[in-house]
Write a protein that holds these residues in place. Sequence first.
Motif, mmCIF file in Angstrom:
data_model
loop_
_atom_site.group_PDB
_atom_site.id
_atom_site.type_symbol
_atom_site.label_atom_id
_atom_site.label_comp_id
_atom_site.label_asym_id
_atom_site.label_seq_id
_atom_site.Cartn_x
_atom_site.Cartn_y
_atom_site.Cartn_z
ATOM 1 N N ARG A 135 47.287 -16.890 -50.127
ATOM 2 C CA ARG A 135 47.108 -15.951 -49.014
ATOM 3 C C ARG A 135 46.492 -14.646 -49.497
ATOM 4 O O ARG A 135 45.666 -14.038 -48.801
ATOM 5 C CB ARG A 135 48.456 -15.675 -48.337
ATOM 6 N N ALA A 157 66.271 -18.522 -45.636
ATOM 7 C CA ALA A 157 64.852 -18.877 -45.528
ATOM 8 C C ALA A 157 63.979 -17.622 -45.481
ATOM 9 O O ALA A 157 62.883 -17.587 -46.060
ATOM 10 C CB ALA A 157 64.625 -19.738 -44.287
ATOM 11 N N GLU A 158 64.480 -16.569 -44.803
ATOM 12 C CA GLU A 158 63.715 -15.318 -44.721
ATOM 13 C C GLU A 158 63.617 -14.646 -46.094
ATOM 14 O O GLU A 158 62.563 -14.109 -46.456
ATOM 15 C CB GLU A 158 64.379 -14.357 -43.731
ATOM 16 N N GLU A 159 64.707 -14.681 -46.860
ATOM 17 C CA GLU A 159 64.692 -14.069 -48.194
ATOM 18 C C GLU A 159 63.738 -14.805 -49.125
ATOM 19 O O GLU A 159 63.065 -14.186 -49.953
ATOM 20 C CB GLU A 159 66.107 -14.059 -48.773
ATOM 21 N N ILE A 160 63.682 -16.119 -48.998
ATOM 22 C CA ILE A 160 62.746 -16.893 -49.824
ATOM 23 C C ILE A 160 61.311 -16.562 -49.438
ATOM 24 O O ILE A 160 60.440 -16.403 -50.291
ATOM 25 C CB ILE A 160 63.038 -18.397 -49.680
ATOM 26 N N ALA A 161 61.070 -16.441 -48.130
ATOM 27 C CA ALA A 161 59.707 -16.153 -47.668
ATOM 28 C C ALA A 161 59.231 -14.774 -48.127
ATOM 29 O O ALA A 161 58.043 -14.587 -48.403
ATOM 30 C CB ALA A 161 59.637 -16.257 -46.143
ATOM 31 N N ASP A 162 60.155 -13.804 -48.239
ATOM 32 C CA ASP A 162 59.794 -12.438 -48.609
ATOM 33 C C ASP A 162 60.095 -12.125 -50.076
ATOM 34 O O ASP A 162 60.040 -10.962 -50.481
ATOM 35 C CB ASP A 162 60.547 -11.433 -47.729
ATOM 36 N N GLN A 167 51.694 -20.353 -52.530
ATOM 37 C CA GLN A 167 51.111 -20.032 -51.224
ATOM 38 C C GLN A 167 50.780 -18.546 -51.107
ATOM 39 O O GLN A 167 49.774 -18.177 -50.492
ATOM 40 C CB GLN A 167 52.079 -20.451 -50.123
ATOM 41 N N ALA A 168 51.633 -17.686 -51.686
ATOM 42 C CA ALA A 168 51.385 -16.241 -51.620
ATOM 43 C C ALA A 168 50.089 -15.887 -52.359
ATOM 44 O O ALA A 168 49.305 -15.055 -51.889
ATOM 45 C CB ALA A 168 52.560 -15.480 -52.221
ATOM 46 N N GLN A 200 61.556 -24.010 -53.998
ATOM 47 C CA GLN A 200 60.981 -23.358 -52.818
ATOM 48 C C GLN A 200 60.292 -22.052 -53.185
ATOM 49 O O GLN A 200 59.213 -21.737 -52.652
ATOM 50 C CB GLN A 200 62.086 -23.095 -51.795
ATOM 51 N N GLN A 245 56.475 -21.062 -52.699
ATOM 52 C CA GLN A 245 56.143 -19.835 -51.981
ATOM 53 C C GLN A 245 55.209 -18.960 -52.809
ATOM 54 O O GLN A 245 54.301 -18.327 -52.269
ATOM 55 C CB GLN A 245 57.429 -19.087 -51.634
#
Length: 346
Positions: A179, A112-117, A175-176, A168, A172
């Motif tokens: 942001r 999940a962290e790798e997908i978020a970053d 959303q990025a 995902q 992401q």
Amino acid sequence: PTQSAAIPETPLAGFDLTIPDPKENLYQEVIDTLSQFFNDIEKHGADIEKATSVSQQTNENWQTSGADYSPSNDQQQNFDRLSARLDRYVAKLQTLQSSAIDLTAIPQPLTAEEIADANKDLTKQRQQWLKTATQTLRELSWPNDLPLPEHAETLQTAVTRTRNEVAQLTEQNIQARHRLKEFVKNTQAQLANGQLKQAIQNLAQARKLQKLGYRDCDAEINMLSSELGEMRDWQNYATEPKRQALIDLLQSLVEHPLAPPDQAERLKQLRQQWNDLGPLRHGKKTLQAHFDTLAEQAFAPCKTYFADQAEHRKANLQQRQKVCDQLTELTAQNDWQKIPVQKLET
């Protein structure tokens, strides 16, 4: 008319009319071999050499089993069905072999962290692999009634997983971008209101997304960086006298320290005032090092004091434990209630 021919006892006397033993039914053995083969590959799979060998052997055995009698209709239908299924299995294994699936190229699962970053390049790589792998499975078109080989099943599982990851990653990315626009918008508003510290933080977040490949606002970010640099130069110019005054106060604490508790509290106040002035320009980093060095020197007496306090607390704790042990030993005596009250209180 007056002569009669000699009639044999039975016209079938020269033929073998014995009924074959069902236990010697070679046709059923061939059918059982085919059924067992499919049961085995459901559990363990089979390579193309094994499948081809079974196909050739069962067809040969079926042909040579007809020396004495023919198979029943049910046996013939079962053999035709199983043999045709095996032929299709061999043909699909040949197609799979020619497709040259590279299991080493399967992408590793993402956390999940790798997908978020994740950056945009990672999303493109996963999308490209997914497209190629999906096309390979489509061309293979493996029938549902045939067991799927292990490496093809591995590929199919990886495709399902990667499809979820790409979904995902795509969300992401959306959303990025959102942001990024928000960070740029907030930076513009904060610069207009003179909120330099908040503007620096938002612009740093925007630049972080920019480095991940989101280049939608490059022009705005470059312009804001230029404006922010100018404002920071002006701010640093205006705060230099204040920073020098804080350094002088630190120097005074080094030369004339206060009582350790007061010294520590004063250092905390000076550090907060220094941080409130904002970050230094790149060329002024030595000033920050000088401040940190003086703060460390001023805190040295406090370290000794706090270390002594810790040792004192440790010694007191040991004494308290000793008193507790004495009380425990006292109350363990049967006649402790006969001891005078004054001695007990002492």
